[in-house]
Design a protein around this motif. Structure first.
Motif, mmCIF file in Angstrom:
data_model
loop_
_atom_site.group_PDB
_atom_site.id
_atom_site.type_symbol
_atom_site.label_atom_id
_atom_site.label_comp_id
_atom_site.label_asym_id
_atom_site.label_seq_id
_atom_site.Cartn_x
_atom_site.Cartn_y
_atom_site.Cartn_z
ATOM 1 N N ILE A 356 0.850 -1.193 0.000
ATOM 2 C CA ILE A 356 0.000 0.000 0.000
ATOM 3 C C ILE A 356 0.883 1.238 0.000
ATOM 4 N N ASP A 357 0.650 2.105 -0.986
ATOM 5 C CA ASP A 357 1.330 3.392 -1.047
ATOM 6 C C ASP A 357 0.379 4.428 -0.450
ATOM 7 N N GLN A 358 0.583 4.759 0.828
ATOM 8 C CA GLN A 358 -0.348 5.654 1.513
ATOM 9 C C GLN A 358 -0.185 7.108 1.087
ATOM 10 N N ILE A 359 0.976 7.450 0.538
ATOM 11 C CA ILE A 359 1.181 8.831 0.068
ATOM 12 C C ILE A 359 0.327 9.095 -1.170
ATOM 13 N N ASP A 360 0.437 8.194 -2.155
ATOM 14 C CA ASP A 360 -0.349 8.351 -3.385
ATOM 15 C C ASP A 360 -1.713 7.666 -3.296
ATOM 16 N N ARG A 361 -2.019 7.060 -2.130
ATOM 17 C CA ARG A 361 -3.297 6.358 -1.918
ATOM 18 C C ARG A 361 -3.543 5.307 -3.004
ATOM 19 N N LEU A 362 -2.550 4.450 -3.164
ATOM 20 C CA LEU A 362 -2.612 3.380 -4.158
ATOM 21 C C LEU A 362 -2.387 2.038 -3.482
ATOM 22 N N ILE A 363 -3.018 1.018 -4.015
ATOM 23 C CA ILE A 363 -2.752 -0.356 -3.588
ATOM 24 C C ILE A 363 -2.126 -1.068 -4.770
ATOM 25 N N LEU A 364 -0.928 -1.600 -4.565
ATOM 26 C CA LEU A 364 -0.163 -2.253 -5.629
ATOM 27 C C LEU A 364 -0.218 -3.760 -5.415
ATOM 28 N N PHE A 365 -0.692 -4.478 -6.419
ATOM 29 C CA PHE A 365 -0.801 -5.938 -6.320
ATOM 30 C C PHE A 365 0.379 -6.574 -7.016
ATOM 31 N N GLU A 366 0.900 -7.642 -6.401
ATOM 32 C CA GLU A 366 2.076 -8.319 -6.935
ATOM 33 C C GLU A 366 1.809 -9.808 -7.066
ATOM 34 N N GLY A 367 1.308 -10.256 -8.170
ATOM 35 C CA GLY A 367 1.113 -11.684 -8.410
ATOM 36 C C GLY A 367 0.138 -12.316 -7.446
ATOM 37 N N THR A 368 0.434 -13.559 -7.037
ATOM 38 C CA THR A 368 -0.471 -14.348 -6.204
ATOM 39 C C THR A 368 0.173 -14.648 -4.864
ATOM 40 N N ALA A 369 -0.604 -14.517 -3.800
ATOM 41 C CA ALA A 369 -0.092 -14.849 -2.469
ATOM 42 C C ALA A 369 0.162 -16.336 -2.371
ATOM 43 N N ASN A 370 1.144 -16.694 -1.569
ATOM 44 C CA ASN A 370 1.475 -18.133 -1.435
ATOM 45 C C ASN A 370 0.807 -18.778 -0.242
ATOM 46 N N GLY A 371 0.017 -18.015 0.507
ATOM 47 C CA GLY A 371 -0.718 -18.598 1.624
ATOM 48 C C GLY A 371 0.080 -18.727 2.893
ATOM 49 N N THR A 372 1.366 -18.324 2.872
ATOM 50 C CA THR A 372 2.148 -18.380 4.103
ATOM 51 C C THR A 372 2.197 -17.013 4.725
ATOM 52 N N GLU A 373 2.137 -16.984 6.064
ATOM 53 C CA GLU A 373 2.167 -15.716 6.781
ATOM 54 C C GLU A 373 3.597 -15.422 7.203
ATOM 55 N N ARG A 374 4.170 -14.380 6.587
ATOM 56 C CA ARG A 374 5.504 -13.976 6.973
ATOM 57 C C ARG A 374 5.429 -12.705 7.791
ATOM 58 N N GLY A 375 6.574 -12.357 8.405
ATOM 59 C CA GLY A 375 6.605 -11.124 9.178
ATOM 60 C C GLY A 375 6.372 -9.927 8.290
ATOM 61 N N GLY A 376 5.817 -8.841 8.828
ATOM 62 C CA GLY A 376 5.436 -7.683 8.035
ATOM 63 C C GLY A 376 6.597 -7.064 7.294
#
Length: 419
Positions: A356-376
């Motif tokens: 999320i680009d909060q400055i430009d108020r944009l959400i950028l999507f990058e391919g497909t999630a792999n279903g694993t929860e990693r650290g932020g």
């Protein structure tokens, strides 16, 4: 109060001077008299209550009293009026309570009969409470494992009728300890269905969907019941939180050759294909849901509304490389803050990939999630690095294309100059 004739007969048998060996036959004669009389149901109930009180007194031995009490219980079970049946059964239980250790078999039959009556009146909690009083662990009689599981599953299902999942789960856990010893297919199915319903009521929709789907393949069930179980599996999959695990569950259900036969197939297909759902489709689907499936969540939205928002957000991530927060909010039918909150939560949980680009108020999507929860921070670094590499590749492609065009122009001018 018992009729005069019955009261007199019982009084004669209760007389200490009456021969003990003649009492069993005498009581049987009084019981036959009660059953064959043309008295009103109310009078017959009073007669049976007086009869039970008498045989449970000190006038008759335990061995002789047991079959007579069993016959009286069957007589109460035969009363057509449910209210009278419950009244007579409850009175009999109170009379039996001080000596229940000597009449455990008859007590169990009486309680099961009362539970049947309460169930017919849809008083499920009362039915469950009556069944809880049955002595299943006793030194006086041996109770088969199948019968124990049968009673526990019945109590579990009665509590589920009142959406009391906590009590239901406690009895299901008791049955679970003996499940490996049960060979009765009906009991096994009852256990599986109860487990699925508890998962459903507890809003563990993904696990419930898998349980319902497995249940739907049982050959012991009628076709209608299997279809109903498949419908429940689809409903729970739809209500589950969007992400790779739900996508796999949807794929499994979508590939089931029976799926097109159920009414929920339309919404299943759209979710499987990551198509956006319209408010009209959601409203139509919600009409078939149970009350607990329409319950409010902590943020004030319903389970269905939350599931649809997450699904539509997942669908948007498949359609767009990036989207403004305001535009996303418009697509999801939410205000901008809520839309950004949903996106942030799904990004954090690894159910969609991007940033999320909060400055430009944009959400950028990058391919497909792999279903694993990693650290932020780790996730953001991975996503940022991938984005930079993708950007570099695009810039390189544009530069190479520009160089190719420039070379063609230069070559063309060289040809003309020479000519």
């Amino acid at each position: 109060m018992a009729s005069e004739e019955v009261a007199r007969g019982l009084q004669e048998l209760e007389d200490p001077s009456a021969p003990q060996q003649d009492k069993p036959a005498g009581y049987q004669k009084v019981l036959d008299q009660i059953l064959s009389s043309t008295a009103s149901p109310q009078d017959q109930t009073s007669n049976l209550e007086a009869f039970i009180d008498s045989i449970l007194g000190e006038n008759l031995g335990i061995v002789a009293a047991r079959p007579l009490l069993g016959a009286a219980v069957e007589s109460i079970k035969g009363l057509a009026d449910l209210e009278l049946r419950i009244k007579a059964g409850t009175t009999a239980l109170r009379s039996l309570e001080p000596r229940v250790a000597s009449f455990e078999e008859q007590d169990a039959r009486l309680r099961e009969m009362l539970a049947d009556a309460y169930t017919l009146q849809e008083e499920y909690i009362e039915a469950a409470k009556v069944l809880q009083g049955i002595q299943l662990e006793s030194s006086q009689r041996r109770v088969p494992d199948d019968h124990k599981v049968k009673i526990w599953i019945r109590i579990c299902r009665l509590y589920l009728e009142e959406d009391d999942t906590t009590s239901a789960e406690s009895y299901l856990n008791r049955a679970k300890n003996l499940r490996h010893k049960v060979n009765n297919p009906e009991l096994v199915l009852g256990f599986q269905l109860s487990e699925a319903r508890i998962l459903d009521a507890s809003r563990k929709f993904l696990e419930a969907s898998q349980a319902y789907h497995s249940f739907s393949f049982s050959t012991v069930l009628e076709e209608e019941e299997r279809t109903r179980a498949l419908s429940s599996a689809i409903v729970c999959a739809v209500l589950a939180g969007a992400g790779p695990l739900r996508s796999r569950a949807l794929a499994k259900l979508y590939k089931d050759e029976r799926a097109p036969q159920v009414p929920e197939f339309g919404i299943l297909e759209k979710m499987f294909l990551d198509r956006l759902l319209s408010p009209e489709e959601v409203k139509k689907f919600s009409e078939s849901l149970s009350p607990h499936q329409l319950a409010k969540t902590s943020d004030g939205s319903t389970v269905l509304a939350k599931a649809v928002v997450e699904h539509n957000l997942l669908g948007v991530s498949r359609l767009y490389d990036n989207i403004g927060v305001d535009e996303l909010a418009s697509l999801l039918g939410l205000d901008a803050d809520k839309a950004e909150g949903y996106a942030a939560r799904m990004l954090e949980q690894g159910r969609i990939a991007g940033s999320i680009d909060q400055i430009d108020r944009l959400i950028l999507f990058e391919g497909t999630a792999n279903g694993t929860e990693r650290g932020g921070s780790e996730q953001r670094r991975a996503i940022t690095g991938k984005g930079i590499r993708k950007w570099d590749s695009r810039v390189q492609g544009v530069a190479e294309e520009l160089e190719r065009v420039a070379s063609m122009i230069q070559l063309q001018h060289t040809v003309r100059h020479n000519s």
